[in-house]
Scaffold this motif. Structure first.
Motif, PDB file in Angstrom:
ATOM      1  N   LEU A 184      36.834  46.772  31.668  1.00  0.00           N
ATOM      2  CA  LEU A 184      37.684  46.036  31.730  1.00  0.00           C
ATOM      3  C   LEU A 184      38.541  45.420  32.531  1.00  0.00           C
ATOM      4  O   LEU A 184      39.595  44.298  32.214  1.00  0.00           O
ATOM      5  CB  LEU A 184      38.106  45.668  30.018  1.00  0.00           C
ATOM      6  CG  LEU A 184      37.406  45.577  28.743  1.00  0.00           C
ATOM      7  CD1 LEU A 184      37.897  46.005  27.512  1.00  0.00           C
ATOM      8  CD2 LEU A 184      36.479  44.708  28.545  1.00  0.00           C
ATOM      9  N   LEU A 185      39.165  46.241  33.107  1.00  0.00           N
ATOM     10  CA  LEU A 185      40.970  46.252  34.564  1.00  0.00           C
ATOM     11  C   LEU A 185      40.333  44.842  34.380  1.00  0.00           C
ATOM     12  O   LEU A 185      41.960  44.991  34.990  1.00  0.00           O
ATOM     13  CB  LEU A 185      40.815  47.808  34.702  1.00  0.00           C
ATOM     14  CG  LEU A 185      41.186  48.534  34.033  1.00  0.00           C
ATOM     15  CD1 LEU A 185      41.514  50.149  34.814  1.00  0.00           C
ATOM     16  CD2 LEU A 185      43.286  48.307  34.085  1.00  0.00           C
ATOM     17  N   GLY A 186      39.371  44.440  35.461  1.00  0.00           N
ATOM     18  CA  GLY A 186      39.462  43.944  36.463  1.00  0.00           C
ATOM     19  C   GLY A 186      39.838  42.511  36.012  1.00  0.00           C
ATOM     20  O   GLY A 186      40.192  41.403  37.370  1.00  0.00           O
ATOM     21  N   GLY A 187      39.946  41.934  34.468  1.00  0.00           N
ATOM     22  CA  GLY A 187      40.293  40.861  33.839  1.00  0.00           C
ATOM     23  C   GLY A 187      41.761  40.846  33.345  1.00  0.00           C
ATOM     24  O   GLY A 187      42.320  39.417  33.162  1.00  0.00           O
ATOM     25  N   VAL A 188      42.537  41.853  33.838  1.00  0.00           N
ATOM     26  CA  VAL A 188      44.188  41.951  33.194  1.00  0.00           C
ATOM     27  C   VAL A 188      44.395  42.008  34.911  1.00  0.00           C
ATOM     28  O   VAL A 188      45.076  42.551  35.330  1.00  0.00           O
ATOM     29  CB  VAL A 188      43.845  43.407  32.792  1.00  0.00           C
ATOM     30  CG1 VAL A 188      45.962  43.839  32.064  1.00  0.00           C
ATOM     31  CG2 VAL A 188      43.233  43.351  31.441  1.00  0.00           C
ATOM     32  N   PRO A 189      45.996  41.410  34.205  1.00  0.00           N
ATOM     33  CA  PRO A 189      46.631  40.458  36.080  1.00  0.00           C
ATOM     34  C   PRO A 189      47.210  42.347  36.276  1.00  0.00           C
ATOM     35  O   PRO A 189      47.522  43.155  35.501  1.00  0.00           O
ATOM     36  CB  PRO A 189      48.200  40.112  34.891  1.00  0.00           C
ATOM     37  CG  PRO A 189      47.142  39.324  33.934  1.00  0.00           C
ATOM     38  CD  PRO A 189      46.487  40.132  33.389  1.00  0.00           C
ATOM     39  N   VAL A 190      47.640  41.678  37.687  1.00  0.00           N
ATOM     40  CA  VAL A 190      48.145  43.208  38.395  1.00  0.00           C
ATOM     41  C   VAL A 190      49.325  43.639  37.949  1.00  0.00           C
ATOM     42  O   VAL A 190      48.714  45.238  37.676  1.00  0.00           O
ATOM     43  CB  VAL A 190      48.659  42.766  39.473  1.00  0.00           C
ATOM     44  CG1 VAL A 190      49.146  44.364  40.359  1.00  0.00           C
ATOM     45  CG2 VAL A 190      47.609  42.290  40.507  1.00  0.00           C
ATOM     46  N   MET A 191      50.288  43.260  37.077  1.00  0.00           N
ATOM     47  CA  MET A 191      50.895  44.541  36.740  1.00  0.00           C
ATOM     48  C   MET A 191      50.971  45.025  35.027  1.00  0.00           C
ATOM     49  O   MET A 191      51.435  46.336  35.101  1.00  0.00           O
ATOM     50  CB  MET A 191      52.379  43.762  36.519  1.00  0.00           C
ATOM     51  CG  MET A 191      53.303  42.886  37.154  1.00  0.00           C
ATOM     52  SD  MET A 191      54.525  41.899  37.482  1.00  0.00           S
ATOM     53  CE  MET A 191      55.574  42.863  36.032  1.00  0.00           C
ATOM     54  N   GLU A 192      49.786  44.387  34.378  1.00  0.00           N
ATOM     55  CA  GLU A 192      48.933  44.928  32.996  1.00  0.00           C
ATOM     56  C   GLU A 192      48.618  46.152  33.721  1.00  0.00           C
ATOM     57  O   GLU A 192      48.718  47.427  32.764  1.00  0.00           O
ATOM     58  CB  GLU A 192      49.036  44.280  31.918  1.00  0.00           C
ATOM     59  CG  GLU A 192      49.834  43.082  31.983  1.00  0.00           C
ATOM     60  CD  GLU A 192      50.888  42.214  32.391  1.00  0.00           C
ATOM     61  OE1 GLU A 192      49.778  41.628  33.433  1.00  0.00           O
ATOM     62  OE2 GLU A 192      51.978  41.868  32.408  1.00  0.00           O
ATOM     63  N   ARG A 218      46.777  44.151  24.868  1.00  0.00           N
ATOM     64  CA  ARG A 218      46.988  42.638  24.231  1.00  0.00           C
ATOM     65  C   ARG A 218      45.792  41.977  24.628  1.00  0.00           C
ATOM     66  O   ARG A 218      44.726  41.464  24.579  1.00  0.00           O
ATOM     67  CB  ARG A 218      48.248  42.089  23.573  1.00  0.00           C
ATOM     68  CG  ARG A 218      47.805  41.237  23.068  1.00  0.00           C
ATOM     69  CD  ARG A 218      49.244  40.239  22.456  1.00  0.00           C
ATOM     70  NE  ARG A 218      50.026  39.764  23.911  1.00  0.00           N
ATOM     71  CZ  ARG A 218      50.093  38.994  24.978  1.00  0.00           C
ATOM     72  NH1 ARG A 218      48.743  37.742  24.926  1.00  0.00           N
ATOM     73  NH2 ARG A 218      50.830  39.092  25.179  1.00  0.00           N
ATOM     74  N   LEU A 219      46.779  42.157  25.995  1.00  0.00           N
ATOM     75  CA  LEU A 219      45.061  41.272  27.075  1.00  0.00           C
ATOM     76  C   LEU A 219      44.521  41.923  27.459  1.00  0.00           C
ATOM     77  O   LEU A 219      43.113  41.216  27.375  1.00  0.00           O
ATOM     78  CB  LEU A 219      46.250  41.284  28.535  1.00  0.00           C
ATOM     79  CG  LEU A 219      47.067  40.258  28.654  1.00  0.00           C
ATOM     80  CD1 LEU A 219      48.248  40.668  30.303  1.00  0.00           C
ATOM     81  CD2 LEU A 219      46.450  38.872  28.416  1.00  0.00           C
ATOM     82  N   LEU A 220      43.800  43.285  27.215  1.00  0.00           N
ATOM     83  CA  LEU A 220      42.852  44.556  27.371  1.00  0.00           C
ATOM     84  C   LEU A 220      41.520  43.975  25.268  1.00  0.00           C
ATOM     85  O   LEU A 220      40.779  43.448  26.130  1.00  0.00           O
ATOM     86  CB  LEU A 220      43.030  45.922  27.140  1.00  0.00           C
ATOM     87  CG  LEU A 220      41.977  46.341  27.990  1.00  0.00           C
ATOM     88  CD1 LEU A 220      42.646  46.371  29.731  1.00  0.00           C
ATOM     89  CD2 LEU A 220      42.883  47.703  28.021  1.00  0.00           C
ATOM     90  N   ARG A 221      42.846  43.798  25.250  1.00  0.00           N
ATOM     91  CA  ARG A 221      41.343  43.401  23.228  1.00  0.00           C
ATOM     92  C   ARG A 221      41.115  41.761  24.485  1.00  0.00           C
ATOM     93  O   ARG A 221      39.929  41.480  23.654  1.00  0.00           O
ATOM     94  CB  ARG A 221      42.936  42.688  22.689  1.00  0.00           C
ATOM     95  CG  ARG A 221      42.905  44.953  21.770  1.00  0.00           C
ATOM     96  CD  ARG A 221      43.381  44.653  20.340  1.00  0.00           C
ATOM     97  NE  ARG A 221      44.813  44.283  20.599  1.00  0.00           N
ATOM     98  CZ  ARG A 221      45.768  45.295  20.616  1.00  0.00           C
ATOM     99  NH1 ARG A 221      45.308  46.542  20.405  1.00  0.00           N
ATOM    100  NH2 ARG A 221      47.011  44.118  20.589  1.00  0.00           N
ATOM    101  N   GLU A 222      41.718  40.961  24.433  1.00  0.00           N
ATOM    102  CA  GLU A 222      41.534  39.357  24.934  1.00  0.00           C
ATOM    103  C   GLU A 222      40.523  39.519  25.020  1.00  0.00           C
ATOM    104  O   GLU A 222      39.441  39.133  24.883  1.00  0.00           O
ATOM    105  CB  GLU A 222      42.113  38.778  25.196  1.00  0.00           C
ATOM    106  CG  GLU A 222      43.668  38.056  23.913  1.00  0.00           C
ATOM    107  CD  GLU A 222      44.192  37.862  24.954  1.00  0.00           C
ATOM    108  OE1 GLU A 222      45.889  37.669  24.707  1.00  0.00           O
ATOM    109  OE2 GLU A 222      44.940  37.217  26.028  1.00  0.00           O
ATOM    110  N   GLU A 223      40.657  40.568  26.560  1.00  0.00           N
ATOM    111  CA  GLU A 223      39.540  40.685  27.357  1.00  0.00           C
ATOM    112  C   GLU A 223      37.959  41.156  27.116  1.00  0.00           C
ATOM    113  O   GLU A 223      37.166  40.701  26.940  1.00  0.00           O
ATOM    114  CB  GLU A 223      39.802  41.542  29.218  1.00  0.00           C
ATOM    115  CG  GLU A 223      38.825  41.787  30.258  1.00  0.00           C
ATOM    116  CD  GLU A 223      38.594  40.323  30.356  1.00  0.00           C
ATOM    117  OE1 GLU A 223      38.285  39.704  31.597  1.00  0.00           O
ATOM    118  OE2 GLU A 223      39.741  39.796  30.439  1.00  0.00           O
ATOM    119  N   ALA A 224      38.293  42.238  25.898  1.00  0.00           N
ATOM    120  CA  ALA A 224      36.756  42.673  25.038  1.00  0.00           C
ATOM    121  C   ALA A 224      36.114  41.927  24.288  1.00  0.00           C
ATOM    122  O   ALA A 224      35.255  41.489  24.157  1.00  0.00           O
ATOM    123  CB  ALA A 224      37.268  43.983  24.496  1.00  0.00           C
ATOM    124  N   GLY A 225      37.736  41.279  23.766  1.00  0.00           N
ATOM    125  CA  GLY A 225      36.422  39.628  22.674  1.00  0.00           C
ATOM    126  C   GLY A 225      36.252  38.909  23.606  1.00  0.00           C
ATOM    127  O   GLY A 225      35.079  38.176  22.996  1.00  0.00           O
TER     128      GLY A 225
END
Lengths: 169, 135
Positions: free
Chosen positions: A116-124, A161-168
């Motif tokens: 899922l990392l690819g969909g998370v912004p760089v800083m996070e 949180r972003l990762l969860r959103e990405e997973a969802g």
């Protein structure tokens, strides 16, 4: 960092070339993985990780605290990554959160994080890679990122949180 | 993914002791020549113009070699503790040669300044290496 690595770092600082090779063998994959996750391209990760190791060899004799080798190494790697990302790296406001990282939150399987990392912004993405994939402590993450531990926590909070959103999604 | 062994191979030049030592020898050797020629030029009276031109050329070449050696050493980064000890021995050797050269030229006292400085550096490198090995 394990004390066995401290001994290897000291041997390398003395001038034992085999100890330098040992360091590369032990830490090449984490460094490459971090760079790969941050840049998103394997070919770039090859070049940048090579650049990182050259900087490590140049600076190793001046490293004052061998026990902080991991943080120092990832600081160098981060500098190289930031140089690569400078064009697209935008400062983002952070949210200060005082709470400790939630134990329930960190039940994030490594395989899922990687996927899922690819969909998370760089800083996070950066703080997720360092904390979850490279197993750096909060203090080491803070040292690498050049921010207070509280900021690392807030970034981790937001990243999860972003990762969860990405997973969802 | 580039392998660890390929990465190590890519570091070969930076880690090469021979290359580092060669640069230290060039730096110390050229430094000794520059110091010797400089002292002679400054202290010798009534040097013929041709000798002065020769001295100037030697100084320029010596300074050029020193600059190049410093550049190469900087490119390779800081010296490891063991390399610094080797550099200390090389510097001491050239300091002795310089002192002999200055003594032959009638400036023996001046030469004595270089030898203790080089020996002090050598002692410092030994102590630093030992301190590191004890950790």
């Amino acid at each position: 960092m394990e004390s066995a690595w401290v001994a290897v770092v000291v041997r390398a600082q003395v001038g034992d070339r085999e100890a330098v090779a040992e360091l590369v063998r032990g830490w090449h994959e984490p460094v490459w993985g971090y760079v790969r996750h941050m840049l998103g391209r394997a070919d770039l990760a090859d070049d940048v990780s090579q650049e990182v190791w050259l900087a490590v060899v140049r600076g190793l004799p001046r490293l004052k605290e061998p026990e902080r080798f991991a943080a120092w190494l990832f600081t160098i790697a981060r500098r190289s990554v930031v140089n690569q990302l400078r064009q697209r790296y935008a400062e983002q406001p952070h949210v200060d959160v005082d709470e400790e990282p939630d134990p329930a939150d960190h039940v994030i399987e490594r395989i899922d994080v990687r996927r899922l990392l690819g969909g998370v912004p760089v800083m996070e993405r950066e703080v997720l890679v360092l904390f979850h994939l490279e197993d750096l402590s909060l203090e080491e993450c803070a040292e690498v990122l050049g921010v207070p531990v509280g900021t690392v926590k807030s970034r981790l909070y937001r990243a999860r949180r972003l990762l969860r959103e990405e997973a969802g999604s | 993914m580039i392998s660890a062994e390929e990465t190590i191979a890519g570091l070969h030049d930076s880690l090469s002791l021979r290359r580092r030592v060669r640069s230290v020898v060039q730096l110390c050797g050229a430094g000794a020549v520059v110091a010797l020629v400089g002292v002679l030029w400054l202290t010798e009276d009534r040097l013929p113009a041709r000798a002065q031109v020769g001295f100037a050329a030697l100084l320029l070449v010596g300074l050029g070699v020193m600059a190049r050696a410093v550049y190469v050493l900087r490119q390779h980064g800081h010296l490891f503790a063991r390399d610094r000890v080797i550099a200390g021995w090389i510097a001491s050797g050239f300091a002795v040669l310089l002192a002999i050269g200055l003594a032959l030229a009638g400036h023996g006292r001046l030469g004595l300044l270089f030898v203790p400085a080089a020996l002090a550096y050598l002692l410092f490198t030994h102590l630093a290496k030992r301190r590191l090995e004890r950790r």
